[in-house]
Design an enzyme around this catalytic site. Structure first.
Site: not given
Ligand code: XIL
Length: 493
Positions: A173, A217, A254, A280, A282
């Site tokens: 990020e 990422n 996401h 990641e 979802d």
């Molecule tokens: C999130 C986790 O799911 C939570 O439990 C945590 O407290 C905050 O981070 N981008 C990422 C992940 O790269 O590491 C994040 O995960 C979600 C957004």
């Protein structure tokens, strides 16, 4: 073909292309047949996500939280369905190096050792990120001190997991959500080290481990044409042109819906000579709409040979960081959702994946070029669709808010805030609370934050301000300090 055989137990070191060929020859006819069957479309449909993905040489992983490993259904579902894993929080800088050069491996090791014993692929997440940092990384550090802390962190963590992790999110990020193409997020890294921190991190990572894939990422880089995507694309292209080691790009994904040009986006990154992974995933929603969105994601990845695997960000909706959006493949009781079936079917129909060994390791020293910090980024939060979970305690007229601790670690914690509409619909909301003990928010999603001292004010994002009567939405944050659940107020205009 995957670097790690997925069916056999135990972790394997990645094999280089030539070693793979030799190994197949040495195994004789039986070995060749086995190797081929791992890459050809399956005759019979597999009945679990991991097995279905393995038929095309891919993995299907999940984020795992060590805090839930005492739940036998959680572990049984992980073992049965998935052949890959990412630690949801345990490998992040704050949790794993809570004091300088003193490492807390316990929870991450629990996840990794279990995964390795089952022959799963492990993604390392994440080495350099602006969020979930330990409190000893702070503005009092000089640039050279921060640089040596970063290099040491990368080296120690990668050494510890050498041979167990197949790919690392080296930088997470780093790009801003707004601004001109290529604008980096304002962070302690850009402020102290300038834009070159990304390159420095990748070079340090390659020096630490020549055999692991090194990934960049990010979220909101799913659309092929978005400015943020173009910035990352240009960086990867530039790294490749200059021999800065990079092997993969992770699309966090996401979202509520994949963009229509998602496959094109995966293909354009792959064409630069990197693997692409969905890291990641979802997808907020429910029923056939959600199932359809998941199907399109899996089809987009599996249509591109260098899209080598997919990881969903958790197993069950009840423990998702976006639980209000019910974004995962299993419901709160670990029942398979409609989305599960569409993912399984799409994986079973996949065409093979290919992926070469990690990039060669140029041994140049990191280019140290601290430059002016790029423009500040707006508050960054992954997009999400509004939730529609039923109300348990409707407030009359307005709205109410409840803060819940989801996770905590030495020096930090994660919370979820549920914003609940009362007996009438809410159009825009503001949640306020006061920290009791000097806590500070490090990262907040699905809301816009303004803080003044111990007072916090969070207002809705454009996409989650409207809540139907009796319904709710959630936002989340991570914070430094001791976990606390102060009483929050909610107002709506
Ligand atoms: C999130 C986790 O799911 C939570 O439990 C945590 O407290 C905050 O981070 N981008 C990422 C992940 O790269 O590491 C994040 O995960 C979600 C957004």
């Amino acid at each position: 073909m995957s670097d790690f055989p997925l069916s056999a137990g135990g972790a394997r070191r990645p094999l280089s292309g030539s070693r793979r060929v030799l190994a197949a020859g040495a195994l004789g006819v039986l070995g060749v047949v086995t190797a081929l069957s791992a890459t050809l479309p399956a005759n019979a449909a597999a009945s679990t996500l991991g097995a279905a993905a393995a038929q095309s040489g891919r993995y299907f992983g999940t984020a795992i939280a060590a805090g839930h490993l005492n739940d036998s259904t959680y572990v049984a579902t992980w073992d049965r369905e998935f052949n890959g894993v990412t630690a949801e929080n345990e490998m992040k800088w704050g949790p794993i190096e809570p004091s300088r050069n003193s490492f807390n491996w316990g929870s991450a090791d629990q996840i990794v050792n279990h995964a390795v014993s089952k022959g799963m692929k492990v993604r390392g997440h994440t080495l350099v990120w602006h969020a979930q940092l330990p409190s000893w990384i702070n503005n009092n550090m000089s640039a050279s001190d921060l640089r040596s802390a970063m290099t040491n962190h990368i080296t120690q963590v990668m050494n510890h997991y050498k041979g167990k992790v197949f790919a690392w999110d080296v930088v997470n990020e780093a790009f801003a959500d707004g601004g001109a193409v290529g604008t980096l997020r304002d962070s302690i890294f850009t402020q102290k080290l300038g834009k070159g921190f990304i390159e420095e991190a990748f070079r340090a990572a390659r020096a630490a481990d020549p055999n692991v894939k090194l990934c960049y990422n990010d979220y909101n880089i799913d659309s092929a044409t978005a400015a943020k995507t173009q910035g990352v694309y240009n960086m990867v292209k530039d790294f490749k042109a200059r021999g800065v080691p990079i092997d993969c790009v992770g699309l966090q994904s996401h979202f509520g819906n994949p963009p229509s040009n998602y496959q094109q986006n995966i293909a354009q990154f792959a064409a630069l000579g990197v693997d692409v992974q969905i890291t990641e995933l979802d997808v907020g929603g429910s029923g056939s709409t959600q199932a359809d969105a998941y199907r399109r994601v899996v089809q987009a990845c599996t249509a591109v040979p260098r899209c080598t695997g997919i990881t969903v960000w958790g197993i069950t909706d009840k423990w998702s960081w976006r639980s209000g959006d019910t974004p995962l493949l299993f419901d709160g009781n670990f029942n398979k959702k409609q989305a599960y079936t569409s993912v399984l079917n799409a994986l079973n129909a996949a065409t093979p994946s290919t992926s070469p060994s990690p990039s060669a390791s140029p041994s140049q020293s990191p280019s140290a070029s601290p430059s002016a910090s790029p423009s500040a980024s707006p508050s960054a939060s992954p997009s999400a669709s509004p939730s529609a979970s039923p109300s348990t305690s409707p407030a009359p007229g307005g709205c109410s808010a409840t803060i819940k601790t989801i996770n905590s670690w030495g020096g930090g914690f994660q919370s979820e805030v549920t914003v609940q509409a009362g007996s009438s619909a809410v159009n825009g909301w503001t949640v306020k609370w006061t920290w009791p003990g000097g806590q500070t928010i490090s990262s907040l999603w699905n809301g816009r934050q303004s803080s003044s001292g111990s007072s916090v004010t969070v207002t809705n994002e454009s996409y989650n301000g409207s809540i139907a009567a009796g319904a709710s939405t959630t936002f989340g944050f991570t914070a430094n300090g001791t976990a606390a659940t102060p009483t929050a107020t909610c107002t709506s205009p």
